[in-house]
Design an enzyme around this catalytic site. Structure first.
Site, PDB file in Angstrom:
ATOM      1  N   THR A 256      37.454  35.616  41.628  1.00 44.21           N
ATOM      2  CA  THR A 256      36.761  36.785  42.477  1.00 44.21           C
ATOM      3  C   THR A 256      38.118  37.385  43.018  1.00 44.21           C
ATOM      4  O   THR A 256      39.069  36.546  43.644  1.00 44.21           O
ATOM      5  CB  THR A 256      35.630  36.391  43.519  1.00 44.21           C
ATOM      6  OG1 THR A 256      36.523  35.323  44.398  1.00 44.21           O
ATOM      7  CG2 THR A 256      34.531  36.243  43.013  1.00 44.21           C
ATOM      8  N   ASP A 257      38.133  38.694  43.618  1.00 45.60           N
ATOM      9  CA  ASP A 257      38.901  38.958  44.765  1.00 45.60           C
ATOM     10  C   ASP A 257      38.298  38.348  46.229  1.00 45.60           C
ATOM     11  O   ASP A 257      37.162  38.172  45.831  1.00 45.60           O
ATOM     12  CB  ASP A 257      38.973  40.527  44.778  1.00 45.60           C
ATOM     13  CG  ASP A 257      40.441  40.890  45.302  1.00 45.60           C
ATOM     14  OD1 ASP A 257      40.859  40.216  46.140  1.00 45.60           O
ATOM     15  OD2 ASP A 257      40.725  42.215  45.365  1.00 45.60           O
ATOM     16  N   TRP A 258      39.260  38.146  47.049  1.00 47.86           N
ATOM     17  CA  TRP A 258      38.695  37.361  48.115  1.00 47.86           C
ATOM     18  C   TRP A 258      37.453  38.232  48.712  1.00 47.86           C
ATOM     19  O   TRP A 258      37.507  39.438  49.460  1.00 47.86           O
ATOM     20  CB  TRP A 258      39.760  37.347  49.223  1.00 47.86           C
ATOM     21  CG  TRP A 258      40.360  36.070  48.919  1.00 47.86           C
ATOM     22  CD1 TRP A 258      40.811  35.039  49.867  1.00 47.86           C
ATOM     23  CD2 TRP A 258      41.145  35.510  47.496  1.00 47.86           C
ATOM     24  NE1 TRP A 258      41.441  33.904  49.332  1.00 47.86           N
ATOM     25  CE2 TRP A 258      41.731  34.086  48.082  1.00 47.86           C
ATOM     26  CE3 TRP A 258      41.182  35.993  46.376  1.00 47.86           C
ATOM     27  CZ2 TRP A 258      42.129  33.657  46.700  1.00 47.86           C
ATOM     28  CZ3 TRP A 258      41.579  35.064  45.285  1.00 47.86           C
ATOM     29  CH2 TRP A 258      42.359  33.847  45.624  1.00 47.86           C
TER      30      TRP A 258
END
Length: 730
Positions: A256-258
């Site tokens: 994931t992106d954060w």
């Protein structure tokens, strides 16, 4: 227990002296490890344990996975459980030029050298995943994160991303290609739902990602924050399962992106492998370990234990993670890495030199000679401002950063160099208002006085990495230059007509002041060696050869994303429709006959080139053949330089809407003064296909096409008419 550990160590290959595992051996080892893992251990591997790491299984000797932001250098060490910097004294690195600069080089081999160098630094810092490169398409000049990407053209981005990935992964460090997909603005990025046609998706926004997977063999992919067709991209059935893992055969890890995960079941079923950065309250599962609150943590384990999700789902995720670990930290042939070496500094300088674009050079104001009788007034905050700070996750902590002013002073030993700040922007921060201790009128007054006394004025301005400029987390507010720079340029011109401008930015800007400058250089964000590289070009030690990787519209309304109202950009805060469809960048300008300020592929030189003897090897091609375009390039000036010959194609009387022309090949040739050099560009007929969304297939339309050969999208030397037959040649 000891027998289990011993078996695990043998399975992991800890004691082997083998130089390298084959893919078959890795899969066999993974098969032997999976039965040894408990369900809880499997789930733990699928989510973060800190800001930038995910856990291994110490019981079995499975190492953690450590990540770091990129792609322009390895970010300073972040604290275990907060966004504060850890305060290390040994995490300084080389800052490489932003990827817009790399794209402007049109140099595939230089992209490989860039990847090798940044990969060596990531390896030295003991990182397993480098979060980059970024290949989102430059759709609008207002996107705050455009500077991290490779421009508006899917072919150019595809060509350059592959060697970058191979260079990074040569070091046993996984490249993590981002942000997959359609993350083309920062405004409302965490929730905006993007609607785009299948044609535009496949023809414009996916090709660079596809090349990264199929040709670059990337080991990891980062999902995007936004939604696509009602699902978040970090757990998106269409993008991750159907296209990435099924159609393209991606065998790596989706990260994931954060904070990009939003649902446990979707995260489990729709292609996500490692969840990072999710905000938690630390209450639901554990007050001590908030990471148990992640969607792929405690809730995921419950679903598995309750048989709501098959164990094969988590096994696939763990298999991918173990595969990545074998390619990185358990790779017995993994090199040691290095940081801040002379070789890395040279790569950074070379990329900067080749990426700098000369846009205007009236009366040959550039190059500027180093003469004792000349006074050069350098004006502008960007001449001294550190550009590795700010910008969001791409912020770096370089061992050093040579400013433009420092580089010019170091190069010019004879000329007198004076300086005035001219304007001020405030600290690089996410604050909406960055107060400056300077008085704007006083700064301007001092700058005008300095300019009056100079023989030549070099204004170094543009954007920076403040919020709402070239910065993550927010798009730009205005297309014009900020901080009173336009008024300052007007007043500088009023007192000194010998005015050249160096534009530091990762985005196009409005240029109502262009007629008041004799010269204009697009300098990007150039990293550690900024000042030296810029001085190399300004002085003429290096002949500029960069070409623009995106179009510069004269006004914002000339950009395709702005032609259909707010629903097209920025959207209504919930929904957004890419109504310009496939006509992105120069495709829009060409097809709609809207002249840009500066065109895609454009860039001047200190010498003159001619392209001649342009021809194709045939006039009629079968569907399974390749088109070879040959040409000669002559350097007709007095300075050695490099030219980029670009080949575009366009369908004549197509049955479907198409762009007037599309880039399908290029070659960069370095040529000595007075010399000629032959060149060739090869294009597969299959690359002329369009995506037919009625049958979900690529289709090569038979009939007549033009080959456009030139050195910019709007500067075509010759058109060649060819025909494509319906049949393959046996």
């Amino acid at each position: 227990m000891k027998k289990v550990i011993l078996l695990a160590m043998i399975c992991l290959g800890t004691w082997t002296s083998k130089a390298q595992y084959s893919e078959k051996e890795i899969e066999a080892k993974i098969d032997s490890i999976l039965p040894l893992l408990t369900l809880k251990e499997k789930v733990a591997m699928c989510h973060a344990q800190s800001k930038f790491s995910s856990p291994g299984v110490s019981r079995l000797g499975i190492p953690e996975v450590w990540m770091s932001d990129g792609p322009h250098g390895v970010r300073a060490e972040i604290s275990w459980d907060s966004w504060n910097y850890a305060g290390w004294t040994n995490d300084s690195i080389t800052a490489f030029p932003a990827l817009t600069c790399l794209a402007a080089s049109f140099n595939d081999s230089l992209s490989y050298a860039y990847g090798v160098a940044v990969g060596e630094e990531a390896r030295y810092r003991e990182k397993d995943i480098l979060l980059g490169p970024g290949v989102n398409i430059y759709r609008t000049p207002m996107n705050g994160r455009n500077f991290e990407y490779m421009g508006e053209d899917p072919y150019l981005a595809s060509r350059l991303v592959v060697p970058y990935i191979k260079g990074v992964q040569k070091n046993g460090v996984a490249a993590c290609v981002k942000h997959y997909a359609l993350n083309n603005q920062e405004r409302w990025r965490d929730h905006i739902n993007v609607e785009v046609s299948d044609r535009a998706l496949y023809e414009i926004y996916l090709p660079a990602f596809k090349a990264a997977v199929e040709e670059g063999e990337a080991w990891s992919i980062m999902g995007a924050y936004n939604q696509f067709r009602g699902q978040h991209c970090c757990h998106n059935e269409i993008l991750l399962n159907n296209i990435l893992k099924n159609d393209w055969g991606f065998d790596g890890v989706v990260v994931t992106d954060w904070g990009g995960a939003h649902d446990t079941k979707e995260s489990a079923l729709h292609g996500l492998d490692i969840e990072m950065g999710t905000g938690t309250n630390g209450l639901t599962y554990s007050k001590v370990n908030a990471y148990e609150n992640y969607y792929l943590a405690g809730p995921f384990l419950e679903m598995l234990e309750n048989k709501e999700v098959e164990e094969s789902i988590v096994d696939d995720k763990v298999r991918r993670i173990l595969r990545l670990i074998y390619r990185t930290s358990l790779n017995p042939n993994r090199p040691l890495g290095s940081v801040n070496t002379t070789a890395h500094h040279e790569v950074a300088r070379k990329v900067a030199q080749e990426g700098i674009v000369l846009l205007k050079n009236k009366e040959d104001i550039f190059p500027i000679k180093d003469e004792t009788e000349i006074t050069i007034a350098v004006i502008g905050e960007n001449a001294t401002r550190m550009m590795t700070r700010g910008g969001g996750s791409s912020e770096l902590k370089p061992q050093f950063e040579v400013s433009p002013l420092e580089g010019i002073k170091a190069r010019y030993k004879n000329a007198k160099i004076t300086y005035a700040m001219g304007y001020a922007s405030g600290a690089p921060a996410y604050a909406r208002v960055n107060p400056s201790p300077y008085d704007a009128d006083s700064l301007k007054s001092i700058a005008i006085d300095v300019a009056k006394k100079a023989d030549l004025v070099l204004f170094v301005g543009g954007l920076n990495k403040n919020h709402h400029q070239d910065c993550e987390g927010g798009d730009r507010k205005i297309y014009n230059l900020p901080f009173g720079q336009e008024a300052l340029i007007d007043e500088l011109y009023a007192v000194n007509k010998n005015l050249g401008v160096v534009m530091v930015s990762g985005n196009a800007v409005a240029m109502p002041w262009l007629s008041k400058t004799k010269g204009l250089i697009q300098a990007w964000y150039l990293g550690s060696m900024t000042g030296h590289a810029l001085a190399d070009v300004v002085s003429g030690d290096v002949n500029p050869s960069g070409k623009l990787p995106f179009s510069f519209p004269k006004k914002l309304e000339d950009n395709g994303a702005y032609a259909f109202g707010e629903i097209s950009y920025p959207g209504d805060s919930i929904m957004q429709e890419y109504k310009e469809d496939i006509l992105v960048g120069y495709r829009w300008h060409d097809t709609k006959k809207i002249a840009p300020e500066f065109a895609f592929g454009y860039g001047l030189s200190y010498t003159d080139f001619s392209i001649s003897n342009i021809q194709s090897d045939q006039s009629i091609y079968a569907a399974n053949e390749a088109i070879t375009v040959s040409f000669d390039v002559k350097n007709e000036g007095g300075i050695t330089g490099a030219e980029v010959v670009q080949v575009y194609t366009g369908k004549i009387k197509s049955k479907v809407p198409r762009a007037l022309k599309e880039l399908k090949g290029y070659q960069k040739l370095a040529i000595a003064s007075g010399a000629s050099q032959p060149g060739t560009v090869t294009i597969n007929v299959s690359d002329l296909a369009y995506y037919d969304d009625s049958i979900s297939e690529w289709v090569v339309e038979p009939g007549d096409y033009y080959l456009y050969v030139g050195n910019a999208s709007n500067n075509i030397t010759k058109k060649i008419r060819i025909s494509i037959s319906k049949k393959s040649r046996s």
